[in-house]
Design a protein around this motif. Structure first.
Motif, mmCIF file in Angstrom:
data_model
loop_
_atom_site.group_PDB
_atom_site.id
_atom_site.type_symbol
_atom_site.label_atom_id
_atom_site.label_comp_id
_atom_site.label_asym_id
_atom_site.label_seq_id
_atom_site.Cartn_x
_atom_site.Cartn_y
_atom_site.Cartn_z
ATOM 1 N N VAL A 1 45.784 100.629 76.779
ATOM 2 C CA VAL A 1 46.429 99.725 75.828
ATOM 3 C C VAL A 1 46.374 98.288 76.335
ATOM 4 N N CYS A 2 46.588 98.096 77.623
ATOM 5 C CA CYS A 2 46.492 96.740 78.182
ATOM 6 C C CYS A 2 45.066 96.206 78.048
ATOM 7 N N VAL B 1 41.564 92.329 72.172
ATOM 8 C CA VAL B 1 41.951 91.710 70.904
ATOM 9 C C VAL B 1 42.029 90.198 71.080
ATOM 10 N N GLN B 2 42.629 89.769 72.159
ATOM 11 C CA GLN B 2 42.757 88.333 72.426
ATOM 12 C C GLN B 2 41.387 87.695 72.639
ATOM 13 N N GLU B 3 40.506 88.388 73.369
ATOM 14 C CA GLU B 3 39.168 87.856 73.600
ATOM 15 C C GLU B 3 38.364 87.724 72.312
ATOM 16 N N LEU C 1 37.200 100.573 65.571
ATOM 17 C CA LEU C 1 38.337 99.660 65.615
ATOM 18 C C LEU C 1 37.942 98.377 64.888
ATOM 19 N N GLN C 2 38.726 98.024 63.884
ATOM 20 C CA GLN C 2 38.448 96.806 63.114
ATOM 21 C C GLN C 2 39.396 95.697 63.571
ATOM 22 N N TYR C 3 38.831 94.541 63.937
ATOM 23 C CA TYR C 3 39.613 93.393 64.402
ATOM 24 C C TYR C 3 39.636 92.309 63.330
ATOM 25 N N SER C 4 40.786 91.670 63.205
ATOM 26 C CA SER C 4 40.880 90.561 62.232
ATOM 27 C C SER C 4 41.885 89.545 62.728
#
Length: 499
Positions: free
Chosen positions: A415-416, A422-424, A496-499
């Motif tokens: 998770v970390c 996600v931040q990157e 995994l979809q990022y937005s």
């Protein structure tokens, strides 16, 4: 102002944190450690409905309550275990207290805070979490960017307790281990423990020390496995003044290797493993004991849990005559005990219903996404960590055949890694989403009965989410596979979809 002091900001009547952890047991405290170590600038709180930390180890107060796994693997990878391999609930709570103190977590753990609902808003890109104070009845609201469910896997307040005919006329005391009364005195009493799992294996020798007699009444047998309370290798290493960190890692590897071998045998050579387990019990039991009737189950070894017997204490009680085993079914309770289907009657002053628990999906929290209730029975797990279509939410569910904490550590590290990714990506939202090639994927039940089929799993299958027939939509894997697979999991495989 310290991080703990500024961890929660007040925003329009809500308290906002970057990450909200639900549960202050093994999983939640471990998650908090990893989060603080990896992201010291992120704010978080840990909410728990119970009066104090520990989860299972707080609620289970029955005589002899102890671990069923060794503490070198049930303990965290990041904190050496210094006690006996099989530990009491008090020893485990003290260990958790050390983690809380060393990581300065006391200020972020909120006890008697029961989470009742969690609502995701795509427009706001955050969760709104409804909380009830158990001590005051006050209703609170938290908002968070990421929700981390670490609440465990069963209902702490509602144990599984079958109802038998005649229970209302029994003049003695009936108690469930999960709701043990502080004032119950069983000294000199006749006790019947209904059940034969890990809890019964703990209760019977503990109560037999002062009871007039304890009878373990089981409908069907369980495999028992005697292990030393303190591993001989640990004693040797400590006598040589080997650093605690080394001892912890060496014993951890030794127990994992043993567990891996037993698991392998349960699939590849179950008859050989059955013979090993039965024959290892035989010399520890009273002469003439019918081991095939009482301790040789119909199911395959490790199709249900192996019940650990530290230093063979259950077998000692049987040899000394302070305890006995009866394999039969209950016809009815009577005024003075239990009448069995065979016609035999067991006299009892105290009956303990060590009949287990029921799975509780995410602590019974009501989830909605953009105003629509989430029906988890229609959702699919993503690697046993996230749920399809549910944004910014992770959960911890441990192993059946290995210590729970082995997976809790793996999931926390994952998770970390995900939060950093996600931040990157310059994103704020991550959602597990079925890919086009997964659209017609056959869905399977939460658990495969041919693999693992204890009562608490079978009773709760209809409440649980599904799994697919391919990665990353599978779960309930073994530690031997996941310890390399999870750290290497591809975060950019389009599931995994990022937005």
């Amino acid at each position: 102002m310290t991080l703990t002091e500024r961890a929660v900001e007040t925003e329009q009547g809500s308290e906002h944190v970057d990450v909200l952890i639900v549960g202050a047991g093994i999983s939640g405290i471990g998650a908090a450690h990893h989060l603080r170590e990896r992201f010291p600038d992120r704010s978080f709180v840990v909410l728990d409905a119970l009066e104090a930390r520990g989860g299972t180890w707080w609620t289970h107060r029955y005589p002899g309550a102890r671990s069923d796994s060794d503490l070198f693997t049930f303990g965290y990878r990041f904190k050496p275990w210094r006690g006996p391999s099989i530990a009491t609930s008090e020893e485990i709570l003290s260990y958790l207290d050390e983690v809380i103190e060393e990581d300065d977590l006391g200020g972020v753990i909120r006890h008697r805070h029961r989470v009742t609902a969690a609502s995701w808003s795509t427009e706001d890109r955050r969760w709104t979490v409804q909380v009830t104070r158990e001590d005051t009845g006050e209703h609170l609201r938290f908002t968070t960017d990421f929700l981390w469910m670490c609440q465990g896997y069963y209902d702490h307040s509602g144990p599984h307790r079958p109802q038998w005919e005649g229970m209302d006329r029994f003049r003695g005391v009936v108690v469930h281990p999960q709701q043990w009364p502080d004032d119950l005195d069983h000294a000199g009493k006749r006790v019947v423990v209904i059940g034969s799992g890990a809890t019964a294996a703990t209760l019977v020798p503990a109560m037999a020390q002062t009871a007039a007699h304890v009878t373990m009444l089981q409908r069907s047998p369980t495999f028992f496995f005697a292990r030393p309370r303190t591993h001989e290798l640990a004693e040797t290493l400590r006598a040589l003044d080997v650093p605690d960190e080394w001892t912890h890692e060496i014993l951890r590897r030794a127990y994992i290797a043993e567990s891996d071998e037993i698991t392998r045998m349960s699939f590849e050579s179950p008859d050989e493993l059955r013979a090993f387990l039965v024959e290892s019990m035989r010399p520890l039991l009273p002469e003439g004991f019918d081991i095939d009737k009482h301790f040789n189950p119909r199911y395959r070894p490790w199709q249900q849990r192996l019940a650990v017997v530290p230093d063979g204490d259950l077998f000692t009680a049987l040899r000394e005559g302070t305890a006995s085993v009866v394999t039969d079914t209950i016809e009815t309770f009577t005024e003075t005990g239990i009448r069995l289907t065979s016609g035999e009657e067991l006299e009892a002053d105290v009956v303990v219903t060590a009949t287990g628990f029921d799975l509780s999906l995410f602590g019974g929290v009501a989830f909605t996404v953009d105003g629509e209730p989430v029906d988890f029975t229609e959702r699919v797990t993503w690697r046993g960590i996230m749920i399809s279509g549910v944004p910014n939410m992770a959960y911890v569910f441990g192993y059946f055949r290995n210590s729970w904490t082995l997976r809790a550590d793996l999931v926390s590290e994952f998770v970390c890694r995900l939060l950093a990714h996600v931040q990157e990506q310059g994103a704020t939202v991550v959602v597990p989403t079925l890919r086009p090639e997964d659209a017609d994927m056959p869905l399977r039940s939460w658990a495969d009965p041919e693999n693992f089929n204890p009562g608490y799993v079978m009773r709760s299958m209809h409440l649980m989410f599904k799994q697919g027939d391919r990665e990353p939509w599978t779960h309930l894997l073994e530690y031997a596979e996941e310890r390399t697979a999870l750290p290497a999991a591809d975060l950019d495989d389009k599931s995994l979809q990022y937005s």
